[in-house]
Design an enzyme around this catalytic site. Structure first.
Site, mmCIF file in Angstrom:
data_model
loop_
_atom_site.group_PDB
_atom_site.id
_atom_site.type_symbol
_atom_site.label_atom_id
_atom_site.label_comp_id
_atom_site.label_asym_id
_atom_site.label_seq_id
_atom_site.Cartn_x
_atom_site.Cartn_y
_atom_site.Cartn_z
ATOM 1 N N PHE A 12 7.714 9.939 2.547
ATOM 2 C CA PHE A 12 7.208 9.953 1.174
ATOM 3 C C PHE A 12 5.877 10.704 1.070
ATOM 4 C CE2 PHE A 12 4.614 6.874 -1.628
ATOM 5 C CZ PHE A 12 4.721 7.663 -2.749
ATOM 6 N N ILE A 13 4.898 10.268 1.821
ATOM 7 C CA ILE A 13 3.561 10.870 1.670
ATOM 8 C C ILE A 13 3.508 12.234 2.359
ATOM 9 C CG2 ILE A 13 1.091 10.552 2.112
ATOM 10 C CD1 ILE A 13 1.593 7.505 1.812
ATOM 11 N N SER A 119 -4.822 -0.236 3.515
ATOM 12 C CA SER A 119 -5.634 -1.308 2.925
ATOM 13 C C SER A 119 -5.346 -2.652 3.579
ATOM 14 C CB SER A 119 -5.333 -1.403 1.436
ATOM 15 O OG SER A 119 -3.973 -1.779 1.245
ATOM 16 N N TYR A 142 1.689 -4.994 11.370
ATOM 17 C CA TYR A 142 1.526 -3.676 10.740
ATOM 18 C C TYR A 142 0.041 -3.372 10.523
ATOM 19 C CZ TYR A 142 1.403 -0.080 7.124
ATOM 20 O OH TYR A 142 1.124 1.054 6.411
ATOM 21 N N ASN A 171 -1.484 0.751 -1.469
ATOM 22 C CA ASN A 171 -0.155 0.682 -2.101
ATOM 23 C C ASN A 171 0.230 1.928 -2.897
ATOM 24 O OD1 ASN A 171 -1.003 -2.219 -1.518
ATOM 25 N ND2 ASN A 171 1.156 -2.423 -2.025
ATOM 26 N N VAL A 172 0.615 2.949 -2.163
ATOM 27 C CA VAL A 172 0.955 4.240 -2.771
ATOM 28 C C VAL A 172 2.368 4.188 -3.362
ATOM 29 C CG1 VAL A 172 1.010 6.724 -2.372
ATOM 30 C CG2 VAL A 172 -0.401 5.248 -0.905
ATOM 31 N N VAL A 186 7.368 -2.096 -3.233
ATOM 32 C CA VAL A 186 7.910 -2.866 -4.356
ATOM 33 C C VAL A 186 8.181 -2.006 -5.595
ATOM 34 C CG1 VAL A 186 5.642 -3.623 -5.272
ATOM 35 C CG2 VAL A 186 7.680 -5.056 -5.569
ATOM 36 N N ARG A 271 6.369 -13.948 0.889
ATOM 37 C CA ARG A 271 6.679 -13.295 2.149
ATOM 38 C C ARG A 271 5.618 -13.632 3.200
ATOM 39 N NH1 ARG A 271 7.641 -6.981 1.046
ATOM 40 N NH2 ARG A 271 5.452 -6.905 1.598
HETATM 41 C C1 UD1 Z 1 1.045 -3.219 2.442
HETATM 42 C C2 UD1 Z 1 -0.336 -2.601 2.274
HETATM 43 C C3 UD1 Z 1 -0.196 -1.144 1.836
HETATM 44 C C4 UD1 Z 1 0.723 -0.412 2.781
HETATM 45 C C5 UD1 Z 1 2.075 -1.098 2.830
HETATM 46 C C6 UD1 Z 1 3.010 -0.418 3.819
HETATM 47 C C7 UD1 Z 1 -1.750 -4.447 1.501
HETATM 48 C C8 UD1 Z 1 -2.546 -4.973 0.388
HETATM 49 N N1 UD1 Z 1 -1.090 -3.319 1.248
HETATM 50 O O1 UD1 Z 1 1.639 -3.275 1.206
HETATM 51 O O2 UD1 Z 1 -1.461 -0.528 1.802
HETATM 52 O O3 UD1 Z 1 0.890 0.888 2.359
HETATM 53 O O4 UD1 Z 1 1.869 -2.432 3.291
HETATM 54 O O5 UD1 Z 1 4.277 -0.966 3.703
HETATM 55 O O6 UD1 Z 1 -1.716 -4.976 2.596
HETATM 56 N N2 UD1 Z 1 7.442 -7.764 -3.236
HETATM 57 C C9 UD1 Z 1 8.297 -8.462 -4.086
HETATM 58 N N3 UD1 Z 1 9.599 -8.095 -4.134
HETATM 59 C C10 UD1 Z 1 10.124 -7.078 -3.388
HETATM 60 C C11 UD1 Z 1 9.236 -6.367 -2.522
HETATM 61 C C12 UD1 Z 1 7.907 -6.748 -2.475
HETATM 62 O O7 UD1 Z 1 7.884 -9.394 -4.775
HETATM 63 O O8 UD1 Z 1 11.318 -6.807 -3.477
HETATM 64 C C13 UD1 Z 1 6.019 -8.138 -3.223
HETATM 65 C C14 UD1 Z 1 5.434 -8.388 -1.848
HETATM 66 O O9 UD1 Z 1 5.657 -9.709 -1.424
HETATM 67 C C15 UD1 Z 1 3.962 -8.076 -2.096
HETATM 68 C C16 UD1 Z 1 4.012 -6.957 -3.160
HETATM 69 O O10 UD1 Z 1 5.291 -7.039 -3.753
HETATM 70 O O11 UD1 Z 1 3.283 -9.172 -2.630
HETATM 71 C C17 UD1 Z 1 3.827 -5.574 -2.590
HETATM 72 O O12 UD1 Z 1 4.726 -5.426 -1.484
HETATM 73 P P1 UD1 Z 1 4.948 -4.020 -0.758
HETATM 74 O O13 UD1 Z 1 5.240 -2.984 -1.765
HETATM 75 O O14 UD1 Z 1 5.934 -4.236 0.343
HETATM 76 O O15 UD1 Z 1 3.537 -3.651 -0.175
HETATM 77 P P2 UD1 Z 1 2.382 -4.521 0.580
HETATM 78 O O16 UD1 Z 1 2.964 -5.377 1.624
HETATM 79 O O17 UD1 Z 1 1.459 -5.093 -0.417
#
Ligand code: UD1
Length: 316
Positions: A12-13, A119, A142, A171-172, A186, A271
């Site tokens: 992606f990036i 982050s 990770y 979160n890109v 997400v 999670r």
């Molecule tokens: C983390 C890092 C981010 C990194 C990424 C790599 C933090 C704050 N961020 O992202 O910088 O680039 O890992 O993967 O640590 N969720 C749902 N439903 C879904 C999928 C996710 O509710 O189907 C929720 C997750 O539980 C979380 C949020 O959405 O609370 C974001 O999840 P995700 O997009 O996977 O990224 P992070 O884990 O926050």
């Protein structure tokens, strides 16, 4: 003319950085092993010098670093839950792979390496916004792997005098992010899913928030960091974000409006290794290399949805 290497160019990036470099007429080499990268992401990258291989192999690193001036190091096994399920693979790729690349870059006399930090290094500390001088507190494997990578960069800068820069991405999201894996970000999952009428599943109560950052801002930060004066950036760490925090519930409501999705939202247990809130202070990047995010969340999500609409139209 300078030659750039992008690790993870089919990701992606990486592929978005490549598009920006090609648009400027630069010469680009890329390496990817297609574990998470996609061949489709290379289709609109004409003229790149592409090597299929893994940075876990020191010989691949030595080969791709030959004749290179600048490296954008984006190759990684991303995802917190993937690392919880398989910490060894995450470490092999993100830590050993990064160390192999640094050694090869040192030996090839590469001028600068800009690294995709995360982050997640800050962990779940309640202090917001996150500033780079806060003591890191990684939770997931990770986060540990990404933080270890950045510490290797700092070490190589101190010990071997290499120019290294870490950008801690928040979160890109945006075009070319893979929406199809259980480990997808997400917004990629929800954007395509809601366009196709699938129920979004929120882990937790949806009150968790993120400083979601549109890809174009991240690409600009990379290009600026690569060519900023060494005394301003080398050996240093910078947040790359927007200073805007959006809860998952708000993100889903915005997506409802923009996609026309009227179905239910499902809530599931939180999670493991997840953090509650994430918000950056970006003043250090602004001061060092003029970073100023041009695309906010709303505009970014509109552009992202347009891209996923194109994907679904192409499949039909
Ligand atoms: C983390 C890092 C981010 C990194 C990424 C790599 C933090 C704050 N961020 O992202 O910088 O680039 O890992 O993967 O640590 N969720 C749902 N439903 C879904 C999928 C996710 O509710 O189907 C929720 C997750 O539980 C979380 C949020 O959405 O609370 C974001 O999840 P995700 O997009 O996977 O990224 P992070 O884990 O926050």
């Amino acid at each position: 003319m300078a030659t750039y290497l992008i690790t993870g160019i089919a990701g992606f990036i990486g592929s978005n950085i490549a598009r920006a470099l090609l648009a400027r007429g630069e010469s680009v080499r890329g390496v990817d092993n297609f574990v998470t990268g996609k061949r489709a992401n290379l289709e609109d990258l004409p003229g790149i010098d592409f090597v299929e291989g893994t940075i876990e192999d020191p010989a691949v690193c030595a080969c791709v670093c030959k004749g290179i001036d600048y490296i954008f190091h984006e190759a990684a096994l991303a995802s917190v839950p993937r690392s919880v399920a398989d910490p060894v693979s995450t470490n092999a790729n993100n830590v050993t792979g990064t160390l192999n690349l640094l050694v090869a870059a040192r030996d090839a006399g590469v001028k600068r390496i800009v690294y995709a930090g995360s982050s997640s290094a800050y962990g779940d500390q309640p202090t917001l916004p996150k500033q780079e001088d806060m003591v890191p507190d990684p939770i997931s494997p990770y986060a540990v792997s990404k933080l270890t990578g950045e510490q290797y960069l700092r070490s190589f800068s101190r010990v071997y005098g290499m120019e290294t820069v870490t950008l801690r991405y928040f979160n890109v999201f945006g075009p070319h992010q893979d929406p199809s894996s259980q480990y997808s970000g997400v917004l990629a999952k929800f954007s395509l899913g809601m366009l196709e009428g699938r129920t979004p599943v929120i882990f937790g109560d949806g009150s968790q928030s993120r400083d979601f950052t549109f890809i174009e801002n991240v690409v600009e930060a990379n290009l600026a960091a690569m060519h900023a004066p060494a005394d301003k950036v080398s050996g240093k760490v910078f947040n790359v974000a927007t200073e805007q925090r959006i809860t998952l519930n708000d993100a889903v409501n915005i997506l409802r409006e923009l996609t026309g999705y009227t179905g239910p939202v499902e809530y599931a247990p939180p999670r493991t290794g997840d953090i509650a809130h994430s918000l950056a202070d970006i003043s250090r990047a602004r001061a060092a290399f003029g970073y100023a995010p041009k695309v906010d969340f709303h505009e970014g999500i509109r552009r992202t949805l347009n891209w996923y609409r194109g994907l679904t139209a192409a499949v039909r």
